[in-house]
Design a protein around this motif. Structure first.
Motif, PDB file in Angstrom:
ATOM      1  N   TYR A  44      42.187  16.005  16.426  1.00 51.03           N
ATOM      2  CA  TYR A  44      40.757  15.718  16.399  1.00 51.03           C
ATOM      3  C   TYR A  44      40.362  14.828  17.576  1.00 51.03           C
ATOM      4  CZ  TYR A  44      40.155  17.586  11.679  1.00 51.03           C
ATOM      5  OH  TYR A  44      40.093  18.410  10.591  1.00 51.03           O
ATOM      6  N   GLN A  45      39.110  14.914  17.965  1.00 45.87           N
ATOM      7  CA  GLN A  45      38.587  14.024  18.996  1.00 45.87           C
ATOM      8  C   GLN A  45      37.840  12.845  18.372  1.00 45.87           C
ATOM      9  OE1 GLN A  45      35.867  15.786  21.809  1.00 45.87           O
ATOM     10  NE2 GLN A  45      35.971  14.037  23.197  1.00 45.87           N
ATOM     11  N   ASN A  46      37.199  13.095  17.215  1.00 49.19           N
ATOM     12  CA  ASN A  46      36.355  12.082  16.582  1.00 49.19           C
ATOM     13  C   ASN A  46      36.954  11.600  15.261  1.00 49.19           C
ATOM     14  OD1 ASN A  46      34.166  12.380  18.562  1.00 49.19           O
ATOM     15  ND2 ASN A  46      33.917  14.409  17.643  1.00 49.19           N
ATOM     16  N   TYR A  47      37.182  10.290  15.181  1.00 51.84           N
ATOM     17  CA  TYR A  47      37.789   9.694  13.986  1.00 51.84           C
ATOM     18  C   TYR A  47      36.842   8.666  13.372  1.00 51.84           C
ATOM     19  CZ  TYR A  47      42.182  11.784  15.520  1.00 51.84           C
ATOM     20  OH  TYR A  47      43.164  12.672  15.900  1.00 51.84           O
ATOM     21  N   ILE A  48      36.765   8.682  12.048  1.00 57.64           N
ATOM     22  CA  ILE A  48      35.936   7.722  11.317  1.00 57.64           C
ATOM     23  C   ILE A  48      36.861   6.726  10.611  1.00 57.64           C
ATOM     24  CG2 ILE A  48      34.255   7.398   9.461  1.00 57.64           C
ATOM     25  CD1 ILE A  48      33.316  10.277   9.999  1.00 57.64           C
ATOM     26  N   PHE A  49      36.623   5.442  10.855  1.00 58.38           N
ATOM     27  CA  PHE A  49      37.397   4.366  10.224  1.00 58.38           C
ATOM     28  C   PHE A  49      36.426   3.411   9.535  1.00 58.38           C
ATOM     29  CE2 PHE A  49      39.637   5.532  14.191  1.00 58.38           C
ATOM     30  CZ  PHE A  49      40.885   5.892  13.705  1.00 58.38           C
ATOM     31  N   THR A  50      36.559   3.251   8.228  1.00 55.08           N
ATOM     32  CA  THR A  50      35.688   2.305   7.535  1.00 55.08           C
ATOM     33  C   THR A  50      36.440   1.036   7.131  1.00 55.08           C
ATOM     34  OG1 THR A  50      36.093   3.475   5.441  1.00 55.08           O
ATOM     35  CG2 THR A  50      34.109   4.077   6.677  1.00 55.08           C
ATOM     36  N   SER A  51      37.694   0.916   7.563  1.00 56.80           N
ATOM     37  CA  SER A  51      38.455  -0.315   7.294  1.00 56.80           C
ATOM     38  C   SER A  51      39.540  -0.492   8.347  1.00 56.80           C
ATOM     39  CB  SER A  51      39.108  -0.271   5.906  1.00 56.80           C
ATOM     40  OG  SER A  51      40.223   0.600   5.934  1.00 56.80           O
ATOM     41  N   GLU A  95      27.626  -2.056  10.198  1.00 62.29           N
ATOM     42  CA  GLU A  95      28.065  -3.024   9.195  1.00 62.29           C
ATOM     43  C   GLU A  95      28.422  -2.369   7.867  1.00 62.29           C
ATOM     44  OE1 GLU A  95      25.403  -6.289   8.760  1.00 62.29           O
ATOM     45  OE2 GLU A  95      25.761  -7.051  10.781  1.00 62.29           O
ATOM     46  N   ASN A  96      27.948  -1.142   7.646  1.00 64.99           N
ATOM     47  CA  ASN A  96      28.316  -0.455   6.402  1.00 64.99           C
ATOM     48  C   ASN A  96      28.434   1.050   6.637  1.00 64.99           C
ATOM     49  OD1 ASN A  96      25.669   0.886   5.751  1.00 64.99           O
ATOM     50  ND2 ASN A  96      24.993  -1.253   5.728  1.00 64.99           N
ATOM     51  N   ALA A  97      29.066   1.725   5.686  1.00 66.11           N
ATOM     52  CA  ALA A  97      29.387   3.147   5.840  1.00 66.11           C
ATOM     53  C   ALA A  97      28.148   4.036   5.820  1.00 66.11           C
ATOM     54  CB  ALA A  97      30.360   3.568   4.733  1.00 66.11           C
ATOM     55  N   SER A  98      27.132   3.649   5.050  1.00 67.71           N
ATOM     56  CA  SER A  98      25.905   4.455   4.994  1.00 67.71           C
ATOM     57  C   SER A  98      25.231   4.522   6.359  1.00 67.71           C
ATOM     58  CB  SER A  98      24.925   3.865   3.969  1.00 67.71           C
ATOM     59  OG  SER A  98      25.470   3.911   2.684  1.00 67.71           O
ATOM     60  N   ASP A  99      25.143   3.380   7.027  1.00 64.04           N
ATOM     61  CA  ASP A  99      24.518   3.345   8.360  1.00 64.04           C
ATOM     62  C   ASP A  99      25.312   4.192   9.355  1.00 64.04           C
ATOM     63  OD1 ASP A  99      22.561   1.714   7.400  1.00 64.04           O
ATOM     64  OD2 ASP A  99      23.330  -0.135   8.282  1.00 64.04           O
ATOM     65  N   GLU A 123      31.659   6.284  -1.916  1.00 65.46           N
ATOM     66  CA  GLU A 123      31.174   7.665  -1.876  1.00 65.46           C
ATOM     67  C   GLU A 123      30.080   7.906  -0.841  1.00 65.46           C
ATOM     68  OE1 GLU A 123      32.431  10.128  -3.508  1.00 65.46           O
ATOM     69  OE2 GLU A 123      33.782   8.998  -4.807  1.00 65.46           O
ATOM     70  N   GLU A 124      29.413   6.836  -0.369  1.00 63.95           N
ATOM     71  CA  GLU A 124      28.202   7.039   0.431  1.00 63.95           C
ATOM     72  C   GLU A 124      28.433   7.903   1.665  1.00 63.95           C
ATOM     73  OE1 GLU A 124      27.580   2.901  -1.448  1.00 63.95           O
ATOM     74  OE2 GLU A 124      29.243   4.075  -0.649  1.00 63.95           O
ATOM     75  N   LEU A 125      29.443   7.566   2.457  1.00 58.81           N
ATOM     76  CA  LEU A 125      29.649   8.281   3.720  1.00 58.81           C
ATOM     77  C   LEU A 125      29.967   9.763   3.497  1.00 58.81           C
ATOM     78  CD1 LEU A 125      31.136   7.071   6.991  1.00 58.81           C
ATOM     79  CD2 LEU A 125      32.178   9.077   5.964  1.00 58.81           C
ATOM     80  N   PHE A 181      30.296 -15.892  -3.273  1.00 56.53           N
ATOM     81  CA  PHE A 181      30.006 -15.730  -1.852  1.00 56.53           C
ATOM     82  C   PHE A 181      30.592 -14.390  -1.414  1.00 56.53           C
ATOM     83  CE2 PHE A 181      30.097 -20.252  -2.731  1.00 56.53           C
ATOM     84  CZ  PHE A 181      28.921 -20.697  -2.128  1.00 56.53           C
ATOM     85  N   CYS A 182      29.728 -13.469  -0.987  1.00 52.56           N
ATOM     86  CA  CYS A 182      30.153 -12.090  -0.715  1.00 52.56           C
ATOM     87  C   CYS A 182      30.031 -11.752   0.766  1.00 52.56           C
ATOM     88  CB  CYS A 182      29.308 -11.115  -1.527  1.00 52.56           C
ATOM     89  SG  CYS A 182      29.484 -11.350  -3.319  1.00 52.56           S
ATOM     90  N   ILE A 183      30.987 -10.974   1.262  1.00 47.50           N
ATOM     91  CA  ILE A 183      31.040 -10.647   2.685  1.00 47.50           C
ATOM     92  C   ILE A 183      29.950  -9.660   3.097  1.00 47.50           C
ATOM     93  CG2 ILE A 183      32.659  -8.712   2.518  1.00 47.50           C
ATOM     94  CD1 ILE A 183      34.079  -9.995   5.028  1.00 47.50           C
ATOM     95  N   GLY A 184      29.424  -8.881   2.156  1.00 54.11           N
ATOM     96  CA  GLY A 184      28.401  -7.898   2.498  1.00 54.11           C
ATOM     97  C   GLY A 184      27.695  -7.361   1.275  1.00 54.11           C
ATOM     98  N   SER A 185      26.767  -6.445   1.502  1.00 54.61           N
ATOM     99  CA  SER A 185      25.913  -5.948   0.422  1.00 54.61           C
ATOM    100  C   SER A 185      26.675  -5.095  -0.600  1.00 54.61           C
ATOM    101  CB  SER A 185      24.750  -5.146   1.004  1.00 54.61           C
ATOM    102  OG  SER A 185      25.222  -4.100   1.826  1.00 54.61           O
ATOM    103  N   THR A 186      27.710  -4.349  -0.160  1.00 51.95           N
ATOM    104  CA  THR A 186      28.452  -3.520  -1.118  1.00 51.95           C
ATOM    105  C   THR A 186      29.286  -4.396  -2.060  1.00 51.95           C
ATOM    106  OG1 THR A 186      30.190  -3.201   0.540  1.00 51.95           O
ATOM    107  CG2 THR A 186      28.550  -1.467   0.335  1.00 51.95           C
TER     108      THR A 186
END
Length: 221
Positions: A44-51, A95-99, A123-125, A181-186
């Protein structure tokens, strides 16, 4: 002394930042990561990493591979940093997977992607990509295990860095009057199932979670 519980072991510099503020700290790892011996397609040329763990799995698997033609689409500053350190071209960081999914739909509708993820990926992405007919494959490259631990005491604040980390803590403990104290909205969305005492970091970094906790407790000194 106000005391906070961190649901991940902090680095020496992060710990120093917190303790120098005059606050007490208890820390443990609420999660354990197991990298899987999964075959990752490398054509593949395009890779998605969410972590960052997905990036680590990819790098471990592709040590002898030329990454010069790889395009990375990623979530989070830590993920971005590891990619940069390994000279992998980053097309977009959000900053998040949906964006990130929205960006791909808007700007890369005709491209094909490989999404590397863990067993607890959200599940969003995938839902946004599928709904918009983006061609992608998904490979699970690591597992997140909850490290269940019971605390027979309360804390003034609890630091959470992922929805999974919150789930792990909540298995055997309650929030009671602790500030979350949470790191983000999810992560905050998971916390809202149990408490309305939540402060979300301005930026999704461990350091900013610490800063928010320090500012909050100093305000009430």
């Amino acid at each position: 002394m106000k005391t906070a519980l961190s649901t991940k072991i902090l680095s020496p510099s992060q710990k120093e930042l917190f303790l120098n503020s005059g606050l007490g700290l208890v820390e443990y790892n609420a999660l354990k990561i197991e990298f899987l011996d999964t075959l990752i397609p490398l054509h593949y040329q395009n890779y998605i990493f969410t972590s960052k763990n997905a990036v680590k799995a990819f790098l471990n698997h592709s040590k002898k591979t030329d990454h010069s033609n790889c395009n990375a689409f990623c979530v989070g500053e830590k993920t971005k940093t590891i990619l940069e350190e390994n000279d992998i071209k980053i097309i977009k960081t959000t900053e998040n997977a949906s964006d990130l999914a929205d960006f791909i739909v808007k700007n890369h509708k005709n491209d094909e992607f490989l999404f590397l993820c863990g067993n607890m990926r959200r599940e969003e992405l995938p839902e946004i990509l599928s709904k918009n007919n983006i061609r992608y494959a998904e490979v699970e490259v690591y597992k997140t295990h909850l490290e269940i631990r019971k605390f027979n005491r309360s804390f003034d604040g609890i630091l959470f860095f992922s929805p999974s980390g919150f789930k792990s803590y909540a298995q055997e403990n309650s929030i009671l009057k602790s500030m979350a104290f949470c790191i983000g909205s999810t992560t905050a969305a998971e916390a809202k199932k149990y408490t309305d005492q939540i402060i979300i970091a301005n930026k999704p970094t461990v350091e900013n979670v610490l800063v928010q906790a320090i500012k909050h407790f100093k305000k009430y000194d």
